[in-house]
Design a protein around this motif. Sequence first.
Motif, PDB file in Angstrom:
ATOM      1  N   ASP A 192     -53.755 -67.553 -71.904  1.00 21.77           N
ATOM      2  CA  ASP A 192     -52.612 -66.834 -72.806  1.00 21.77           C
ATOM      3  C   ASP A 192     -51.277 -66.662 -71.848  1.00 21.77           C
ATOM      4  O   ASP A 192     -50.320 -65.968 -72.333  1.00 21.77           O
ATOM      5  N   GLY A 220     -49.411 -69.112 -71.097  1.00 21.58           N
ATOM      6  CA  GLY A 220     -48.437 -70.145 -71.831  1.00 21.58           C
ATOM      7  C   GLY A 220     -48.683 -71.675 -71.493  1.00 21.58           C
ATOM      8  O   GLY A 220     -47.528 -72.150 -71.544  1.00 21.58           O
ATOM      9  N   LYS A 221     -49.649 -71.811 -70.976  1.00 18.95           N
ATOM     10  CA  LYS A 221     -49.799 -73.428 -70.550  1.00 18.95           C
ATOM     11  C   LYS A 221     -49.526 -74.028 -71.650  1.00 18.95           C
ATOM     12  O   LYS A 221     -49.016 -75.056 -71.571  1.00 18.95           O
ATOM     13  N   THR A 222     -50.353 -74.020 -72.743  1.00 13.51           N
ATOM     14  CA  THR A 222     -50.308 -74.930 -73.775  1.00 13.51           C
ATOM     15  C   THR A 222     -48.968 -75.015 -74.460  1.00 13.51           C
ATOM     16  O   THR A 222     -48.286 -76.020 -74.853  1.00 13.51           O
ATOM     17  N   THR A 223     -48.405 -73.755 -74.573  1.00 15.53           N
ATOM     18  CA  THR A 223     -46.804 -73.707 -75.095  1.00 15.53           C
ATOM     19  C   THR A 223     -45.894 -74.492 -74.125  1.00 15.53           C
ATOM     20  O   THR A 223     -45.082 -75.172 -74.688  1.00 15.53           O
ATOM     21  N   ASN A 258     -43.510 -67.302 -66.484  1.00 18.30           N
ATOM     22  CA  ASN A 258     -43.203 -67.646 -67.924  1.00 18.30           C
ATOM     23  C   ASN A 258     -42.986 -66.378 -68.621  1.00 18.30           C
ATOM     24  O   ASN A 258     -43.007 -65.288 -68.356  1.00 18.30           O
ATOM     25  N   LYS A 259     -42.375 -66.756 -70.123  1.00 21.54           N
ATOM     26  CA  LYS A 259     -42.111 -65.649 -70.958  1.00 21.54           C
ATOM     27  C   LYS A 259     -41.139 -64.714 -70.625  1.00 21.54           C
ATOM     28  O   LYS A 259     -41.024 -63.449 -70.864  1.00 21.54           O
ATOM     29  N   ASP A 276     -38.361 -64.468 -71.669  1.00 23.62           N
ATOM     30  CA  ASP A 276     -37.407 -64.113 -72.897  1.00 23.62           C
ATOM     31  C   ASP A 276     -38.103 -62.706 -73.469  1.00 23.62           C
ATOM     32  O   ASP A 276     -37.394 -61.822 -74.274  1.00 23.62           O
ATOM     33  N   ALA A 298     -41.360 -70.798 -71.827  1.00 22.22           N
ATOM     34  CA  ALA A 298     -41.849 -72.021 -72.571  1.00 22.22           C
ATOM     35  C   ALA A 298     -41.464 -71.888 -73.979  1.00 22.22           C
ATOM     36  O   ALA A 298     -41.552 -73.082 -74.812  1.00 22.22           O
TER      37      ALA A 298
HETATM   38  N1  LIG Z   1     -42.422 -64.718 -75.841  1.00 26.08           N
HETATM   39  C1  LIG Z   1     -43.121 -65.881 -75.328  1.00 26.08           C
HETATM   40  N2  LIG Z   1     -44.061 -66.121 -75.649  1.00 26.08           N
HETATM   41  C2  LIG Z   1     -44.913 -67.141 -74.982  1.00 26.08           C
HETATM   42  C3  LIG Z   1     -44.122 -68.029 -74.086  1.00 26.08           C
HETATM   43  N3  LIG Z   1     -45.270 -68.962 -73.724  1.00 26.08           N
HETATM   44  C4  LIG Z   1     -46.287 -68.644 -74.477  1.00 26.08           C
HETATM   45  N4  LIG Z   1     -45.897 -67.534 -75.331  1.00 26.08           N
HETATM   46  C5  LIG Z   1     -47.020 -67.167 -76.355  1.00 26.08           C
HETATM   47  O1  LIG Z   1     -48.168 -66.684 -75.575  1.00 26.08           O
HETATM   48  C6  LIG Z   1     -49.381 -66.930 -76.266  1.00 26.08           C
HETATM   49  C7  LIG Z   1     -50.308 -67.790 -75.310  1.00 26.08           C
HETATM   50  O2  LIG Z   1     -49.576 -69.113 -75.171  1.00 26.08           O
HETATM   51  P1  LIG Z   1     -50.536 -70.209 -74.933  1.00 26.08           P
HETATM   52  O3  LIG Z   1     -49.595 -71.454 -74.549  1.00 26.08           O
HETATM   53  O4  LIG Z   1     -51.438 -70.391 -75.984  1.00 26.08           O
HETATM   54  O5  LIG Z   1     -51.222 -69.836 -73.510  1.00 26.08           O
HETATM   55  P2  LIG Z   1     -52.345 -70.677 -72.870  1.00 26.08           P
HETATM   56  O6  LIG Z   1     -52.018 -70.298 -71.424  1.00 26.08           O
HETATM   57  O7  LIG Z   1     -52.385 -72.039 -73.244  1.00 26.08           O
HETATM   58  O8  LIG Z   1     -53.542 -70.006 -73.313  1.00 26.08           O
HETATM   59  P3  LIG Z   1     -55.109 -70.616 -73.219  1.00 26.08           P
HETATM   60  O9  LIG Z   1     -55.028 -71.900 -73.722  1.00 26.08           O
HETATM   61  O10 LIG Z   1     -55.893 -69.880 -74.075  1.00 26.08           O
HETATM   62  O11 LIG Z   1     -55.603 -70.430 -71.747  1.00 26.08           O
HETATM   63  C8  LIG Z   1     -48.940 -67.856 -77.565  1.00 26.08           C
HETATM   64  O12 LIG Z   1     -48.780 -66.818 -78.642  1.00 26.08           O
HETATM   65  C9  LIG Z   1     -47.572 -68.053 -77.439  1.00 26.08           C
HETATM   66  O13 LIG Z   1     -46.710 -68.329 -78.219  1.00 26.08           O
HETATM   67  C10 LIG Z   1     -43.134 -67.496 -73.953  1.00 26.08           C
HETATM   68  O14 LIG Z   1     -42.298 -68.249 -72.894  1.00 26.08           O
HETATM   69  N5  LIG Z   1     -42.382 -66.494 -74.371  1.00 26.08           N
END
Ligand SMILES: Nc1nc2c(ncn2[C@@H]2O[C@H](COP(=O)(O)OP(=O)(O)OP(=O)(O)O)[C@@H](O)[C@H]2O)c(=O)[nH]1
Length: 571
Positions: free
Chosen positions: A83, A85-88, A180-181, A183, A217
Amino acid sequence: MAKVRIYQLAKELGMETQELLELLDQMGVAYKSHASTLEEKDAEAVRELVKEQRGLQEKLAEEERRKSLPRRPPVVVIMGHVDHGKTTLLDYLRKSRIAEKEAGGITQHVGAFEVKTPQGTVVFIDTPGHEAFTTIRQRGAKVADIAVIVIAADDGIMPQTEEAIAHAKAAGAKLIFAINKIDLPQADPEKVKRQLMERGFVPEEYGGDAIVIPISAKTGQGVQDLLEMILLLAELEDYRADPNAEPRGVILESKLDKQAGIIANMLVQEGTFRVGDYVVAGEAYGRIRAMMDADGNQRKEAGPGSAVQVLGFQELPHAGDVVEWVPDLEAAKEIAEERKEERKAREEEEKARRPRTMAELLRAMQEEGRKELNLILRADTQGSLEAIQHILARESTEDVKINILLAQVGAPTESDVLLAQTANAAILAFGVNPPGSVKKKAEEKGVLLKTFRIIYDLVDEVRNMVKGQREPQYKEEVLGQAEVRAIFRLPTGKQVAGCMVTQGRIPRNAEVRVLRDGQVIWQGRIASLKRFKEDVREVAQGYECGIGLDGFDDFREGDVIEAFQMVEVPA
Ligand SMILES: Nc1nc2c(ncn2[C@@H]2O[C@H](COP(=O)(O)OP(=O)(O)OP(=O)(O)O)[C@@H](O)[C@H]2O)c(=O)[nH]1
């Protein structure tokens, strides 16, 4: 070695005599003429020096050759905690490249995608997380040059962040930290930087060399900076590949498609693959029938840095298998077949000799000439973890450096086992029990995993390994005793003792000693062991036998023959 004259040595080394005379002058070695003999130590010094100079020249030439090759794009993997934000981030990057293209263009999942910027192209591996990364690494392929470690600014460094760092480092990838995040109102990038510093990654702004970039992201803020940093790092690292070399790639993913059959996503690392080429990847082989890139274009050829979907494998290759070009079908089949056989043989062999003790692990290390003892630490609390690290920090010696890949609170995980396997590390757990599945995995992979209840037991184990027990320790184990009751002399003059085995057993191939009045008077090996004229492998307690010794013919009645063996003490 016989003394050597200067002109002879010059010939031996393939040099002009004059050249060698000049070298001797430089070295300050005195001589009368080119026919003078050299001291052995001087001749040896010349040989060494010439060898060294030639090695250096070769290296320079190699570097020169490399410099003439075209650059290739850096290959980047995105890793981090759940969570964060890798996928994002991957989505954002993917979208930015789609936006660049004509609207309506289809995209194809080929395991990696390119992002083009005015400064250059970056290839991103399309699957986040270190599981995929480790699977690839396990097969020995190095895929990513750079790992972007995503850390959410509102959450900070979490266990999987540390794991990701450890995995990336073990793979020899360069690290870039993306906070990340940013914002989010509760984002605290400074806190993340402090956490990084606590772990020895000092950001550039504080005088260190850790690359740290704040991004979002979600909004895209800072992503451009991230791309620029990646390209800057790539320029520094100077990644190059030869498009004309023998083609080599690595499988990123593979799957069986109902319509298309076997689909393998491949990243080309060297050379150029062409449709029609025969290839082998691990134990799978095939002929490339078609290739398609991320933009959905059919490709006739794919050079370094291209990720393509390949059709034509006969069998599913595995992620991480290295794809090699082979001249024809026969070679392809034969190589794949050979590998299958080799793997089976290896599996058998590995079953027999997996490092189970610290001493074995160390011996394996020594055989490979490694000087670092890689450890993964797991403990019940942060306090005990720190205590262990603190103590171990002082235990490195000149011969063996203790290298802690990962230190974390909680029970060992399967991912630890994978990391340990790829990095040849041992997992030491304190006060936490690994789940059965993890123990099993460690067994399977031949990874040493030990649990301790007392910190000092753990430390002692490591200390013994590093210091005293670099050589495996042996202890003697007495197998049995036999009493000499009668003595016979063979026509050859050799004595045979008629014995009764009074304790344990006497194996034919054991080491033995002769005791007389409780004193050892001889030690050696058995020459013959017989029961009623029959050669036997072993005689057990309560049985009579005839024993001849190899080099001892001075038996007296009442002597005791003791059989023993040396066994390795598990560290
Ligand atoms: N506000 C904000 N939210 C973010 C940002 N990047 C990711 N998110 C949120 O964080 C949550 C997790 O992001 P993912 O990209 O799914 O995280 P991940 O690291 O890929 O998670 P896994 O695949 O579960 O390991 C989602 O609800 C995104 O929308 C950012 O830069 N800002």
